[in-house]
Write a protein that holds these residues in place. Structure first.
Motif, PDB file in Angstrom:
ATOM      1  N   ALA A 196     -14.496  12.543   6.774  1.00  0.00           N
ATOM      2  CA  ALA A 196     -15.360  12.746   5.413  1.00  0.00           C
ATOM      3  C   ALA A 196     -16.518  13.195   5.242  1.00  0.00           C
ATOM      4  O   ALA A 196     -17.455  12.335   4.524  1.00  0.00           O
ATOM      5  N   SER A 197     -16.697  13.915   5.558  1.00  0.00           N
ATOM      6  CA  SER A 197     -18.165  14.797   5.665  1.00  0.00           C
ATOM      7  C   SER A 197     -18.439  15.884   4.696  1.00  0.00           C
ATOM      8  O   SER A 197     -19.523  16.272   4.294  1.00  0.00           O
ATOM      9  N   ILE A 198     -17.464  16.637   4.014  1.00  0.00           N
ATOM     10  CA  ILE A 198     -17.524  17.682   3.125  1.00  0.00           C
ATOM     11  C   ILE A 198     -16.620  17.427   2.144  1.00  0.00           C
ATOM     12  O   ILE A 198     -15.768  16.683   1.743  1.00  0.00           O
ATOM     13  N   ASP A 199     -17.080  18.406   1.009  1.00  0.00           N
ATOM     14  CA  ASP A 199     -16.342  18.168  -0.380  1.00  0.00           C
ATOM     15  C   ASP A 199     -15.268  19.589  -0.327  1.00  0.00           C
ATOM     16  O   ASP A 199     -14.250  19.237  -1.315  1.00  0.00           O
ATOM     17  N   LEU A 200     -15.515  20.584   0.160  1.00  0.00           N
ATOM     18  CA  LEU A 200     -14.665  21.827  -0.030  1.00  0.00           C
ATOM     19  C   LEU A 200     -14.711  22.510   1.187  1.00  0.00           C
ATOM     20  O   LEU A 200     -15.504  22.533   1.813  1.00  0.00           O
ATOM     21  N   ALA A 201     -13.471  23.115   1.625  1.00  0.00           N
ATOM     22  CA  ALA A 201     -13.208  23.984   2.937  1.00  0.00           C
ATOM     23  C   ALA A 201     -12.442  24.981   2.258  1.00  0.00           C
ATOM     24  O   ALA A 201     -11.643  25.055   1.675  1.00  0.00           O
ATOM     25  N   VAL A 202     -13.292  26.299   2.675  1.00  0.00           N
ATOM     26  CA  VAL A 202     -12.489  27.735   2.405  1.00  0.00           C
ATOM     27  C   VAL A 202     -12.296  28.402   3.931  1.00  0.00           C
ATOM     28  O   VAL A 202     -13.154  28.250   4.699  1.00  0.00           O
ATOM     29  N   SER A 203     -11.005  29.025   3.726  1.00  0.00           N
ATOM     30  CA  SER A 203     -11.118  29.933   4.953  1.00  0.00           C
ATOM     31  C   SER A 203     -10.046  31.009   4.632  1.00  0.00           C
ATOM     32  O   SER A 203      -9.108  31.120   3.934  1.00  0.00           O
ATOM     33  N   LEU A 204     -10.731  32.216   4.951  1.00  0.00           N
ATOM     34  CA  LEU A 204      -9.950  33.537   4.514  1.00  0.00           C
ATOM     35  C   LEU A 204      -9.642  34.302   5.402  1.00  0.00           C
ATOM     36  O   LEU A 204     -10.646  34.825   6.607  1.00  0.00           O
ATOM     37  N   LEU A 205      -8.337  34.641   5.760  1.00  0.00           N
ATOM     38  CA  LEU A 205      -7.719  35.584   6.671  1.00  0.00           C
ATOM     39  C   LEU A 205      -8.009  35.379   8.242  1.00  0.00           C
ATOM     40  O   LEU A 205      -8.537  36.358   8.722  1.00  0.00           O
ATOM     41  N   SER A 206      -8.025  34.093   8.529  1.00  0.00           N
ATOM     42  CA  SER A 206      -8.421  33.965  10.002  1.00  0.00           C
ATOM     43  C   SER A 206      -7.529  33.014  10.528  1.00  0.00           C
ATOM     44  O   SER A 206      -7.120  32.897  11.793  1.00  0.00           O
ATOM     45  N   LEU A 207      -6.786  31.848   9.667  1.00  0.00           N
ATOM     46  CA  LEU A 207      -5.827  30.819  10.336  1.00  0.00           C
ATOM     47  C   LEU A 207      -4.590  31.304  11.015  1.00  0.00           C
ATOM     48  O   LEU A 207      -4.123  30.908  11.812  1.00  0.00           O
ATOM     49  N   HIS A 208      -4.254  32.737  10.365  1.00  0.00           N
ATOM     50  CA  HIS A 208      -3.054  33.348  11.210  1.00  0.00           C
ATOM     51  C   HIS A 208      -3.172  33.481  12.618  1.00  0.00           C
ATOM     52  O   HIS A 208      -2.280  33.996  13.239  1.00  0.00           O
ATOM     53  N   LEU A 209      -4.431  33.574  12.953  1.00  0.00           N
ATOM     54  CA  LEU A 209      -4.692  33.897  14.454  1.00  0.00           C
ATOM     55  C   LEU A 209      -5.196  32.663  15.124  1.00  0.00           C
ATOM     56  O   LEU A 209      -5.532  32.836  16.389  1.00  0.00           O
ATOM     57  N   THR A 210      -4.855  31.445  14.925  1.00  0.00           N
ATOM     58  CA  THR A 210      -5.210  30.313  15.509  1.00  0.00           C
ATOM     59  C   THR A 210      -3.738  29.946  16.252  1.00  0.00           C
ATOM     60  O   THR A 210      -2.687  30.194  15.982  1.00  0.00           O
ATOM     61  N   ASN A 211      -3.966  29.471  17.528  1.00  0.00           N
ATOM     62  CA  ASN A 211      -2.617  28.774  18.003  1.00  0.00           C
ATOM     63  C   ASN A 211      -2.374  27.491  17.843  1.00  0.00           C
ATOM     64  O   ASN A 211      -1.155  27.234  17.840  1.00  0.00           O
ATOM     65  N   ASP A 212      -3.170  26.602  17.174  1.00  0.00           N
ATOM     66  CA  ASP A 212      -2.812  25.341  16.637  1.00  0.00           C
ATOM     67  C   ASP A 212      -3.250  25.096  15.293  1.00  0.00           C
ATOM     68  O   ASP A 212      -4.259  24.686  14.870  1.00  0.00           O
ATOM     69  N   THR A 213      -2.599  26.100  14.522  1.00  0.00           N
ATOM     70  CA  THR A 213      -2.791  26.002  13.016  1.00  0.00           C
ATOM     71  C   THR A 213      -2.448  24.565  12.464  1.00  0.00           C
ATOM     72  O   THR A 213      -3.599  24.218  11.723  1.00  0.00           O
ATOM     73  N   PRO A 214      -1.389  23.928  13.086  1.00  0.00           N
ATOM     74  CA  PRO A 214      -1.301  22.512  12.163  1.00  0.00           C
ATOM     75  C   PRO A 214      -2.426  21.605  12.711  1.00  0.00           C
ATOM     76  O   PRO A 214      -2.963  20.848  11.816  1.00  0.00           O
ATOM     77  N   GLY A 215      -2.919  21.826  13.905  1.00  0.00           N
ATOM     78  CA  GLY A 215      -4.203  20.962  14.120  1.00  0.00           C
ATOM     79  C   GLY A 215      -5.263  21.096  13.571  1.00  0.00           C
ATOM     80  O   GLY A 215      -6.460  20.637  13.162  1.00  0.00           O
ATOM     81  N   THR A 216      -5.640  22.634  13.382  1.00  0.00           N
ATOM     82  CA  THR A 216      -6.662  22.929  12.577  1.00  0.00           C
ATOM     83  C   THR A 216      -6.781  22.621  11.258  1.00  0.00           C
ATOM     84  O   THR A 216      -7.803  22.103  10.585  1.00  0.00           O
ATOM     85  N   LEU A 217      -5.484  22.736  10.417  1.00  0.00           N
ATOM     86  CA  LEU A 217      -5.378  21.990   9.131  1.00  0.00           C
ATOM     87  C   LEU A 217      -5.789  20.590   9.045  1.00  0.00           C
ATOM     88  O   LEU A 217      -6.304  19.977   8.234  1.00  0.00           O
ATOM     89  N   LEU A 218      -5.208  19.966  10.186  1.00  0.00           N
ATOM     90  CA  LEU A 218      -5.319  18.545  10.355  1.00  0.00           C
ATOM     91  C   LEU A 218      -6.793  18.082  10.185  1.00  0.00           C
ATOM     92  O   LEU A 218      -7.305  17.112   9.596  1.00  0.00           O
ATOM     93  N   GLN A 219      -7.602  18.794  11.171  1.00  0.00           N
ATOM     94  CA  GLN A 219      -9.017  18.494  11.283  1.00  0.00           C
ATOM     95  C   GLN A 219      -9.987  18.809   9.974  1.00  0.00           C
ATOM     96  O   GLN A 219     -10.709  18.227   9.484  1.00  0.00           O
ATOM     97  N   ILE A 220      -9.440  19.986   9.209  1.00  0.00           N
ATOM     98  CA  ILE A 220      -9.914  20.161   7.948  1.00  0.00           C
ATOM     99  C   ILE A 220      -9.497  19.199   6.930  1.00  0.00           C
ATOM    100  O   ILE A 220     -10.646  18.518   6.089  1.00  0.00           O
ATOM    101  N   ARG A 221      -8.528  18.502   6.890  1.00  0.00           N
ATOM    102  CA  ARG A 221      -8.221  17.443   5.930  1.00  0.00           C
ATOM    103  C   ARG A 221      -8.975  16.376   6.239  1.00  0.00           C
ATOM    104  O   ARG A 221      -9.386  15.626   5.275  1.00  0.00           O
ATOM    105  N   ARG A 222      -9.134  15.945   7.519  1.00  0.00           N
ATOM    106  CA  ARG A 222     -10.002  14.856   7.963  1.00  0.00           C
ATOM    107  C   ARG A 222     -11.371  14.782   7.652  1.00  0.00           C
ATOM    108  O   ARG A 222     -12.014  13.834   7.571  1.00  0.00           O
ATOM    109  N   ALA A 223     -11.910  16.093   7.755  1.00  0.00           N
ATOM    110  CA  ALA A 223     -13.396  16.257   7.452  1.00  0.00           C
ATOM    111  C   ALA A 223     -13.431  16.235   5.918  1.00  0.00           C
ATOM    112  O   ALA A 223     -14.692  16.024   5.546  1.00  0.00           O
TER     113      ALA A 223
END
Length: 293
Positions: A104-131
């Motif tokens: 709960a440290s940020i108000d807005l998160a943006v990511s353009l054209l890089s998430l499709h190259l992550t190996n743990d996309t679900p985990g990355t999205l979870l971290q974004i939501r928690r932040a």
């Protein structure tokens, strides 16, 4: 190397850095288009965000779009390597799969054209939501399943014809329904996904491949063949591409599909679906009234 992972992310980073060093931002037209779309989408959001994060968008384009929208007060960029960063915005060097952000440290998160190259996309999205703080917003774009579909088809046809077998040469991209499911699994509320598709025309296959190299997005799959491809292979692939996907003027088409996604961190002020059976008017009553009209 972990063979359970799809991408060799060390190689992804090396190729991105090499492309930046050799070609600069000469092939950033897709990212520029995504940044324009981002500005338009943010401008339609009726609220302000104090602290915004631009996650692994590789240039200042996404941060500049946030700035132009007037929706974010503080914009911080996060990249895996310093060369992607400039002095225009505060920045953090970190792996996008291991976010250095408190809960709960940020108000807005943006990511353009890089998430499709992550190996743990679900985990990355979870971290974004928690932040995100309650009622914080995530807005991103990633390559969708129709991206480079013509190139994939032609490379498969060429390899099958020449060697009788096929190895993965274009990354598998996500389906829009799967992305919606990932947002829900990560705990986002009010998740929305949609697709923007662009057709880019080239003189031939080799011009397309030059752009892909300049973007740093060559084949980085762990399961890729290590056997060098011959000139004969590329010449035949170019022929097949021209036969199947050229316009009357002889130029070929390449499809790029962006899956846009948005989701919010839960907050009591947000709309909630009605509980089953809580509707004040039944569908049957509504239909009876409609028949009277």
């Amino acid at each position: 190397m972990d063979r359970h992972q799809l991408f060799d992310r060390t190689l992804v980073l090396q190729r991105r850095l090499r492309a930046l060093k050799q070609h600069g931002t000469s092939a950033d037209f897709l990212l520029a288009r995504a940044a324009d779309d981002l500005e338009e989408r943010l401008s339609a959001v009726e609220r302000q965000f104090e602290v915004a994060i631009d996650l692994a968008s590789h240039t200042d384009l996404a941060a500049e779009a946030m700035q132009r929208s007037g929706k974010a007060s503080i914009i911080i960029r996060i990249e895996e390597a310093g060369p992607f960063l400039t002095t225009r915005f505060p920045a953090i060097v970190a792996d996008q799969e291991i976010l250095p952000l408190g809960a709960a440290s940020i108000d807005l998160a943006v990511s353009l054209l890089s998430l499709h190259l992550t190996n743990d996309t679900p985990g990355t999205l979870l971290q974004i939501r928690r932040a995100l703080k309650p009622d914080g917003l995530f807005l991103g774009a990633m390559a969708g399943e129709n991206t480079l579909t013509e190139l994939r088809e032609c490379l498969i046809a060429t390899e099958s014809e020449i060697s009788g077998g096929v190895s993965p040469r274009v990354a598998p991209f996500a389906d829009v329904r799967d992305v919606g499911g990932l947002l829900q699994r990560a705990g986002f509320t009010l998740p929305v996904t949609d697709i923007e598709t662009y057709t880019v025309r080239y003189d031939n296959l080799f011009a397309l491949m030059r752009d892909l190299r300049a973007m740093g997005v060559q084949n980085s799959l762990f399961g890729r063949s290590r056997k060098p491809l011959t000139r004969q292979f590329f010449m035949r692939a170019a022929e097949i591409y021209a036969e199947r996907f050229s316009d009357p003027d002889g130029r070929i088409r390449a499809t790029f599909s962006f899956i846009w996604m948005s989701g919010w961190a839960a907050h009591e002020s947000q709309q909630k679906p009605l509980k089953p059976g809580s509707a004040k008017t039944s569908l049957a009553d509504f239909l009876k009234e409609a028949e009277k009209d």
